[in-house]
Design a protein around this motif. Structure first.
Motif, mmCIF file in Angstrom:
data_model
loop_
_atom_site.group_PDB
_atom_site.id
_atom_site.type_symbol
_atom_site.label_atom_id
_atom_site.label_comp_id
_atom_site.label_asym_id
_atom_site.label_seq_id
_atom_site.Cartn_x
_atom_site.Cartn_y
_atom_site.Cartn_z
ATOM 1 N N ARG A 220 0.816 -1.213 0.000
ATOM 2 C CA ARG A 220 0.000 0.000 0.000
ATOM 3 C C ARG A 220 0.850 1.264 0.000
ATOM 4 N N ILE A 221 2.109 1.134 -0.426
ATOM 5 C CA ILE A 221 3.042 2.252 -0.424
ATOM 6 C C ILE A 221 3.337 2.676 -1.865
ATOM 7 N N TYR A 222 3.257 3.974 -2.124
ATOM 8 C CA TYR A 222 3.474 4.503 -3.474
ATOM 9 C C TYR A 222 4.326 5.768 -3.410
ATOM 10 N N PRO A 223 5.064 6.050 -4.480
ATOM 11 C CA PRO A 223 5.783 7.330 -4.548
ATOM 12 C C PRO A 223 4.822 8.429 -4.984
ATOM 13 N N VAL A 224 5.026 9.624 -4.459
ATOM 14 C CA VAL A 224 4.246 10.792 -4.878
ATOM 15 C C VAL A 224 5.199 11.955 -5.109
ATOM 16 N N LEU A 225 4.807 12.859 -5.985
ATOM 17 C CA LEU A 225 5.613 14.045 -6.256
ATOM 18 C C LEU A 225 5.068 15.236 -5.475
ATOM 19 N N ARG A 226 5.962 16.096 -5.058
ATOM 20 C CA ARG A 226 5.599 17.359 -4.435
ATOM 21 C C ARG A 226 6.566 18.433 -4.919
ATOM 22 N N HIS A 227 6.116 19.682 -4.859
ATOM 23 C CA HIS A 227 7.021 20.773 -5.180
ATOM 24 C C HIS A 227 8.127 20.812 -4.127
ATOM 25 N N ALA A 228 9.333 21.125 -4.563
ATOM 26 C CA ALA A 228 10.491 21.080 -3.665
ATOM 27 C C ALA A 228 10.364 22.042 -2.488
ATOM 28 N N SER A 229 9.536 23.064 -2.608
ATOM 29 C CA SER A 229 9.376 24.029 -1.522
ATOM 30 C C SER A 229 8.824 23.369 -0.254
ATOM 31 N N LEU A 230 8.063 22.290 -0.401
ATOM 32 C CA LEU A 230 7.529 21.599 0.770
ATOM 33 C C LEU A 230 8.649 21.110 1.676
ATOM 34 N N LEU A 231 9.745 20.670 1.072
ATOM 35 C CA LEU A 231 10.864 20.147 1.854
ATOM 36 C C LEU A 231 11.696 21.264 2.456
ATOM 37 N N ARG A 232 11.709 22.407 1.821
ATOM 38 C CA ARG A 232 12.415 23.540 2.424
ATOM 39 C C ARG A 232 11.717 23.996 3.703
ATOM 40 N N GLU A 233 10.392 23.819 3.750
ATOM 41 C CA GLU A 233 9.639 24.193 4.938
ATOM 42 C C GLU A 233 9.763 23.141 6.043
ATOM 43 N N ASN A 234 9.905 21.866 5.649
ATOM 44 C CA ASN A 234 9.979 20.766 6.622
ATOM 45 C C ASN A 234 11.103 19.809 6.209
ATOM 46 N N PRO A 235 12.353 20.235 6.319
ATOM 47 C CA PRO A 235 13.458 19.450 5.763
ATOM 48 C C PRO A 235 13.707 18.105 6.434
ATOM 49 N N ASP A 236 13.272 17.935 7.666
ATOM 50 C CA ASP A 236 13.592 16.707 8.394
ATOM 51 C C ASP A 236 12.387 15.829 8.684
ATOM 52 N N ARG A 237 11.228 16.195 8.170
ATOM 53 C CA ARG A 237 10.013 15.473 8.554
ATOM 54 C C ARG A 237 9.783 14.219 7.718
ATOM 55 N N TRP A 238 9.786 14.375 6.383
ATOM 56 C CA TRP A 238 9.383 13.279 5.512
ATOM 57 C C TRP A 238 10.585 12.585 4.871
ATOM 58 N N VAL A 239 10.379 11.329 4.526
ATOM 59 C CA VAL A 239 11.358 10.610 3.711
ATOM 60 C C VAL A 239 11.195 11.104 2.272
ATOM 61 N N PHE A 240 12.297 11.459 1.627
ATOM 62 C CA PHE A 240 12.198 11.950 0.256
ATOM 63 C C PHE A 240 13.443 11.594 -0.538
ATOM 64 N N ARG A 241 13.302 11.737 -1.840
ATOM 65 C CA ARG A 241 14.408 11.520 -2.766
ATOM 66 C C ARG A 241 14.394 12.667 -3.769
ATOM 67 N N PRO A 242 15.547 13.270 -4.086
ATOM 68 C CA PRO A 242 15.566 14.345 -5.076
ATOM 69 C C PRO A 242 15.055 13.856 -6.429
ATOM 70 N N HIS A 243 14.405 14.744 -7.161
ATOM 71 C CA HIS A 243 13.868 14.398 -8.471
ATOM 72 C C HIS A 243 14.355 15.404 -9.505
ATOM 73 N N THR A 244 13.815 16.632 -9.458
ATOM 74 C CA THR A 244 14.325 17.734 -10.265
ATOM 75 C C THR A 244 14.486 18.932 -9.340
ATOM 76 N N GLU A 245 14.970 20.039 -9.891
ATOM 77 C CA GLU A 245 15.066 21.253 -9.077
ATOM 78 C C GLU A 245 13.691 21.689 -8.598
ATOM 79 N N GLU A 246 12.663 21.416 -9.400
ATOM 80 C CA GLU A 246 11.298 21.825 -9.084
ATOM 81 C C GLU A 246 10.573 20.830 -8.176
ATOM 82 N N THR A 247 10.925 19.559 -8.277
ATOM 83 C CA THR A 247 10.116 18.514 -7.658
ATOM 84 C C THR A 247 10.959 17.546 -6.820
#
Length: 282
Positions: free
Chosen positions: A95-122
């Motif tokens: 039940r686990i899937y990858p989702v895209l978000r704008h990179a600004s979300l991680l600038r606001e919460n850099p340590d909260r979510w597990v993430f992987r770089p994608h593009t400069e925008e995403t």
């Protein structure tokens, strides 16, 4: 749309959401949107919820105001249910899937979510699907499960690859525009299916393969002919990004040698020109 109509819609949204929330949560209107918070400490349950997509839809189709209002409220409540559901990962690998978000979300919460770089925008984040909504996976939940980030990514991609890819194609002049918009919450995530993009690249007849991930519920892939085609994709990306409930990026991309390269349409003399951006990843 007049400010009076906007305020009326905002009040109605807050009222409808408030009726359905559990006692420990409340909905609060802000200048450009709203937030759902915990009564105990005022912490937000979900990120800021913009109201602009609702305003635009009502403005474009005033006869469908009621439908648009209830659809918007339903999406917000689904997001809230996802964020307040049990976040344990054990036994929920499928039940686990990858989702895209704008990179600004991680600038606001850099340590909260597990993430992987994608593009400069995403950026790529990961979701635990609850049927009605999903939870973005936090580092704490990953540590509790004893999983590595690479293990999480592999499982999420395997599940994504098992989803169907329905495509609706429209011809605009020489350009073929493919819309991928299944109603499962992971439409934009299909951009991570490299084999699909490579197949479209091999079959294109134009000058470039264009890609847009304007919001969560749509992926646009286009066989583009010349700068006119690129300008068409840029207009579509901007238009769709302004209407989606979970915006990702208003910028379009070229798919080049296995990489998404963002581009801008800039005014250059009497004619607009397409200009590639440097794709710096964090």
């Amino acid at each position: 749309m007049s400010n009076t109509v906007r305020q009326s819609l905002k009040r109605r949204v807050v009222e409808l959401i408030g009726r359905e929330l559990p006692d420990e949560l409340f909905c609060e209107a802000e200048e450009d949107g709203l937030r759902v918070k915990r009564r105990a400490d005022g912490t937000p349950v979900v990120p800021d919820i913009p109201l602009e997509p609702l305003y635009r839809r009502v403005e474009e189709k005033p006869d469908e105001r009621r439908t648009a209002l209830y659809a918007f409220v339903s999406r917000v409540l689904a997001a809230v249910r996802g964020q307040t559901a049990d976040r344990s990962l054990a036994g929920r690998e499928r039940r686990i899937y990858p989702v895209l978000r704008h990179a600004s979300l991680l600038r606001e919460n850099p340590d909260r979510w597990v993430f992987r770089p994608h593009t400069e925008e995403t950026a790529i984040l990961y979701a635990l699907d609850h049927g009605e909504g999903y939870t973005l996976i936090e580092r704490e939940a990953l540590a509790e499960a004893g999983w590595s980030e690479e293990m999480l990514h592999r499982r999420a991609m395997a599940n994504l690859e098992g989803l169907p890819v329905p495509i609706k194609t429209e011809q605009v002049g020489p350009n073929r525009i493919h819309f991928i918009s299944p109603r499962d919450g992971y439409a934009a995530s299909r951009v991570l299916l490299t084999s699909m993009l490579e197949e479209m690249e091999r079959s294109r007849t134009g000058d470039a393969l264009g890609v847009a991930v304007p919001h969560q519920d749509v992926l646009i892939v286009a066989d583009l002919h010349g700068e006119t085609g690129a300008q068409l994709l840029a207009r579509l990306a901007h238009d769709f990004a302004s209407k989606g409930p979970v915006p990702i990026s208003p910028l379009p991309f070229f798919w080049e040698r296995g990489e998404l390269v963002p581009f801008l349409v800039v005014q250059h003399g009497p004619q607009p020109r397409v200009r590639r951006k440097k794709n710096r990843r964090d």
